[in-house]
Design a protein around this motif. Sequence first.
Motif, PDB file in Angstrom:
ATOM      1  N   TYR A   7      36.536  98.151  35.542  1.00 27.97           N
ATOM      2  CA  TYR A   7      36.499  99.555  35.321  1.00 27.97           C
ATOM      3  C   TYR A   7      35.347  99.923  34.555  1.00 27.97           C
ATOM      4  N   PHE A   8      35.151  99.245  33.298  1.00 24.14           N
ATOM      5  CA  PHE A   8      34.250  99.219  32.190  1.00 24.14           C
ATOM      6  C   PHE A   8      32.923  98.967  32.589  1.00 24.14           C
ATOM      7  N   ASP A   9      32.765  97.752  33.460  1.00 23.85           N
ATOM      8  CA  ASP A   9      31.574  97.288  33.886  1.00 23.85           C
ATOM      9  C   ASP A   9      30.887  98.522  34.836  1.00 23.85           C
ATOM     10  N   ALA A  10      31.787  99.169  35.633  1.00 23.14           N
ATOM     11  CA  ALA A  10      31.180 100.460  36.602  1.00 23.14           C
ATOM     12  C   ALA A  10      30.950 101.504  35.528  1.00 23.14           C
ATOM     13  N   PHE A  11      31.614 101.736  34.529  1.00 25.27           N
ATOM     14  CA  PHE A  11      31.265 102.803  33.604  1.00 25.27           C
ATOM     15  C   PHE A  11      29.938 102.585  33.088  1.00 25.27           C
ATOM     16  N   ASN A  12      29.728 101.627  32.581  1.00 22.23           N
ATOM     17  CA  ASN A  12      28.532 100.983  31.854  1.00 22.23           C
ATOM     18  C   ASN A  12      27.091 101.182  32.903  1.00 22.23           C
ATOM     19  N   LYS A  55      25.421 110.950  27.833  1.00 22.67           N
ATOM     20  CA  LYS A  55      25.058 109.735  28.475  1.00 22.67           C
ATOM     21  C   LYS A  55      25.559 108.512  27.537  1.00 22.67           C
ATOM     22  N   GLU A  56      26.724 107.656  28.052  1.00 17.61           N
ATOM     23  CA  GLU A  56      27.284 107.060  27.156  1.00 17.61           C
ATOM     24  C   GLU A  56      27.305 105.446  27.766  1.00 17.61           C
ATOM     25  N   THR A  57      27.075 104.450  26.668  1.00 24.42           N
ATOM     26  CA  THR A  57      27.234 103.078  26.976  1.00 24.42           C
ATOM     27  C   THR A  57      28.145 102.330  25.928  1.00 24.42           C
ATOM     28  N   LEU A  58      28.917 101.555  26.634  1.00 18.41           N
ATOM     29  CA  LEU A  58      30.203 100.924  25.663  1.00 18.41           C
ATOM     30  C   LEU A  58      29.607  99.758  25.621  1.00 18.41           C
ATOM     31  N   THR A  59      29.931  99.199  24.006  1.00 13.63           N
ATOM     32  CA  THR A  59      29.467  97.952  23.550  1.00 13.63           C
ATOM     33  C   THR A  59      30.591  97.223  22.733  1.00 13.63           C
ATOM     34  N   GLU A  60      30.238  96.019  22.562  1.00 10.53           N
ATOM     35  CA  GLU A  60      31.472  95.621  21.481  1.00 10.53           C
ATOM     36  C   GLU A  60      32.714  95.575  22.034  1.00 10.53           C
ATOM     37  N   MET A  61      32.886  95.396  23.466  1.00 13.24           N
ATOM     38  CA  MET A  61      34.167  95.522  24.292  1.00 13.24           C
ATOM     39  C   MET A  61      34.893  94.332  24.147  1.00 13.24           C
ATOM     40  N   VAL A  62      36.250  94.492  23.703  1.00 15.23           N
ATOM     41  CA  VAL A  62      37.086  93.595  23.753  1.00 15.23           C
ATOM     42  C   VAL A  62      38.362  94.029  24.436  1.00 15.23           C
ATOM     43  N   VAL A  63      38.873  93.304  25.725  1.00 15.11           N
ATOM     44  CA  VAL A  63      39.625  93.688  26.759  1.00 15.11           C
ATOM     45  C   VAL A  63      40.910  92.990  26.468  1.00 15.11           C
ATOM     46  N   PHE A  64      42.137  93.321  26.459  1.00 15.13           N
ATOM     47  CA  PHE A  64      43.256  92.831  26.483  1.00 15.13           C
ATOM     48  C   PHE A  64      44.193  93.040  27.781  1.00 15.13           C
ATOM     49  N   THR A  65      44.960  91.958  28.263  1.00 16.46           N
ATOM     50  CA  THR A  65      45.946  92.163  29.308  1.00 16.46           C
ATOM     51  C   THR A  65      47.169  91.669  28.948  1.00 16.46           C
ATOM     52  N   GLY A  72      47.065  97.247  29.977  1.00 14.30           N
ATOM     53  CA  GLY A  72      45.930  96.684  29.448  1.00 14.30           C
ATOM     54  C   GLY A  72      45.358  97.498  28.309  1.00 14.30           C
ATOM     55  N   ALA A  73      44.161  97.201  27.576  1.00 14.34           N
ATOM     56  CA  ALA A  73      43.876  97.897  26.361  1.00 14.34           C
ATOM     57  C   ALA A  73      42.281  97.345  26.244  1.00 14.34           C
ATOM     58  N   ALA A  74      41.749  98.263  25.624  1.00 15.81           N
ATOM     59  CA  ALA A  74      40.260  97.652  25.315  1.00 15.81           C
ATOM     60  C   ALA A  74      39.925  98.521  23.975  1.00 15.81           C
ATOM     61  N   GLU A  75      39.055  97.813  23.199  1.00 18.76           N
ATOM     62  CA  GLU A  75      38.554  98.576  21.960  1.00 18.76           C
ATOM     63  C   GLU A  75      36.957  98.340  22.193  1.00 18.76           C
TER      64      GLU A  75
END
Length: 129
Positions: A7-12, A55-65, A72-75
């Motif tokens: 999901y986040f890869d698609a967002f970016n 226009k946004e890009t997400l970085t410093e991603m940490v994903v938890f499941t 799931g969660a992500a910071e």
Amino acid sequence: MSIVQTYFDAFNAGDTQAMLDCLTDDVAHHVNEGNVRIGRGKFAEFCAHMDHCYKETLTEMVVFTSSDGTRGAAEYMVNGTYLNSDEGLPPASGQTYRLPAGSFFTLRDGKIARVTTYYNLSDWISQVS
């Protein structure tokens, strides 16, 4: 790879359709400020609005499941540009911002059934004002 990471890869990548493909038909979208939106159609409308204003890009991603695969969660850090004025918010003039945020997910049958996103709106307003 987890559905949350997909999901986040698609967002970016700016690929709304790939994001929608990660969601259940009855996804519940809990936005930071506003009402809950139910369904992929409402989520698609939200994405179109966001793409117009930001226009946004997400970085410093940490994903938890969770170990049982139901949560799931992500910071992450939101790195953005304010493109067009959003109703009720300061006027846009291409301001950039950097904002910590987090998202929480309910997972069902390999898809995302709930997305809840949190960020500090007053921090964002301060950065773009």
